[in-house]
Design an enzyme around this catalytic site. Structure first.
Site, short mmCIF file in Angstrom:
data_model
loop_
_atom_site.label_atom_id
_atom_site.label_comp_id
_atom_site.label_asym_id
_atom_site.label_seq_id
_atom_site.Cartn_x
_atom_site.Cartn_y
_atom_site.Cartn_z
N HIS A 1 -7.87 -34.48 -1.64
CA HIS A 1 -8.11 -35.94 -1.35
C HIS A 1 -8.64 -36.86 -2.65
O HIS A 1 -9.37 -36.51 -3.60
CB HIS A 1 -9.44 -35.96 -0.24
N PHE B 1 -0.59 -41.37 7.05
CA PHE B 1 -1.40 -40.82 8.04
C PHE B 1 -2.04 -41.69 9.15
O PHE B 1 -3.17 -42.58 9.02
CB PHE B 1 -2.58 -39.72 7.52
N LYS C 1 -5.09 0.22 -8.30
CA LYS C 1 -5.63 -0.38 -9.60
C LYS C 1 -4.95 -1.99 -9.28
O LYS C 1 -4.01 -2.24 -8.73
CB LYS C 1 -4.71 0.05 -10.56
N ARG D 1 -0.85 -43.82 0.93
CA ARG D 1 -1.96 -42.93 0.37
C ARG D 1 -1.41 -42.11 -0.70
O ARG D 1 -0.29 -41.88 -0.56
CB ARG D 1 -2.68 -42.09 1.42
N THR E 1 -7.02 6.11 -10.67
CA THR E 1 -6.82 4.43 -10.86
C THR E 1 -6.34 4.35 -12.01
O THR E 1 -5.32 3.33 -12.21
CB THR E 1 -7.84 3.53 -10.27
N VAL F 1 1.05 -34.08 6.55
CA VAL F 1 1.40 -32.80 5.72
C VAL F 1 2.16 -31.69 6.61
O VAL F 1 2.97 -31.24 6.24
CB VAL F 1 0.07 -32.38 5.01
N GLN F 2 1.57 -31.82 8.01
CA GLN F 2 2.27 -30.99 8.94
C GLN F 2 3.53 -30.91 9.11
O GLN F 2 4.35 -29.94 8.89
CB GLN F 2 1.48 -31.30 10.23
#
Length: 305
Positions: A265, A164, A11, A181, A59, A236-237
């Site tokens: 973005h 970046f 379920k 940014r 279920t 971000v990485q």
């Protein structure tokens, strides 16, 4: 010729809200709103291949079990409730060989007072966005289990402090390098517990009472927010890698940490047609497409001498 190679059922989307009253003052409440999924694996092949339903736990019964056990059991934290449900189905139905439990807890926080002795109201709450606290548990009859926790849909944005540049450029590249940014994402983070360090599934109840899972959740959430807010992010990485590293440092019982971060973005609007400059002040959001960055950071295994 064909055969049934795999199957599971159960379920999904079983929802409830539970109120827990302080025994010393019944007007002081905690609330938990949760969405639960329970899937069963076991000797159910005949229901698929022979239309023999005698082994099936309906279920609807699974749904009722979740709700009844939520009423009877202290479900805080959700890792403990997941373990309780898994053990219940294994113990009650001898032909069930494994249980997969997933719980999403919706974030309700107490409403703050403007003045008064207490900082918050006793039984009034604010739904704090779409953020979810997560727990999943796979438990087998042989005693092995895999427990993970996490946070999802924690939406964050910072209007500067993100860069970046220095990326690969080719004839398909149109993105311009930037050292300033907007960065926004919906955090989806999961941490997997080291079952060897936790011990048996029965230890989860004791660990829960000692605040191990709550403390880990608060630490992971704080690391995520603090690093997001304070780091001048080169990518971000790199930022998500540092987040995962820090969580592993703070919570020694974890095996690994995974982040999945969509890069939502916001594009700087060009006002040159009006002769206006735009010094990173007005942006428009792009609903799609978005970047999606994922990583898993694991603890380095100890070398064997």
């Amino acid at each position: 010729m064909s055969y049934l190679s795999d199957s599971t059922y159960g379920k999904d989307n079983v929802k409830f809200l539970k109120v827990k009253k302080d025994p010393r003052n019944p007007k002081i409440h905690e609330v938990m709103e949760a969405t639960v999924r329970v899937l069963l694996t076991g000797a159910f092949d005949e229901s698929y291949t022979e239309a023999d339903n005698s082994s099936i736990v309906p279920t609807d019964t699974v749904k009722n079990t979740i709700l009844v056990e939520a009423k009877k059991f202290d479900i805080w934290p959700i890792e403990n409730f997941a373990a309780h449900l898994a053990k219940h189905f294994i113990n009650k139905y001898s032909w069930v060989s494994a249980v997969d439990v997933s719980i999403h807890q919706h974030r309700w926080t107490r409403i703050s007072r403007e003045n008064g002795a207490s900082k918050t109201y006793d039984h009034s709450f604010l739904k704090d966005g779409d953020e979810l606290r997560l727990s999943t548990l796979q438990y087998s009859r042989n005693g092995t289990f895999k427990l993970s926790s996490g946070v999802k849909d924690l939406t964050v944005l910072k209007s500067t402090g993100s860069m970046f540049y220095g990326y690969n450029e080719c004839d398909y590249t149109t993105l311009k390098p930037t050292k300033d940014r907007i960065l926004s994402t919906d955090v989806d983070a999961t941490w997997v517990w080291d079952s060897k360090k936790l011990g048996s599934i029965n230890n989860i109840n004791t660990l829960a009472k000692h605040g191990v899972f709550d403390d880990a959740f608060e630490a992971a959430r704080k690391v995520t927010l603090d690093l997001f807010a304070t780091e001048n992010s080169p990518s971000v990485q790199n930022t998500m890698y540092k987040m995962a590293q820090k969580i592993l440092d703070l919570v020694p019982d974890l095996e690994n940490v995974t982040y999945s971060l969509p890069n939502k973005h916001y594009f700087l609007f060009d006002f040159s047609f009006q002769g206006l400059e735009n010094d990173n002040e007005l942006f428009y959001p792009s609903p799609h497409p978005n970047g999606l960055i994922k990583c898993t950071v694991a603890r380095t295994p100890k070398s064997k001498l």
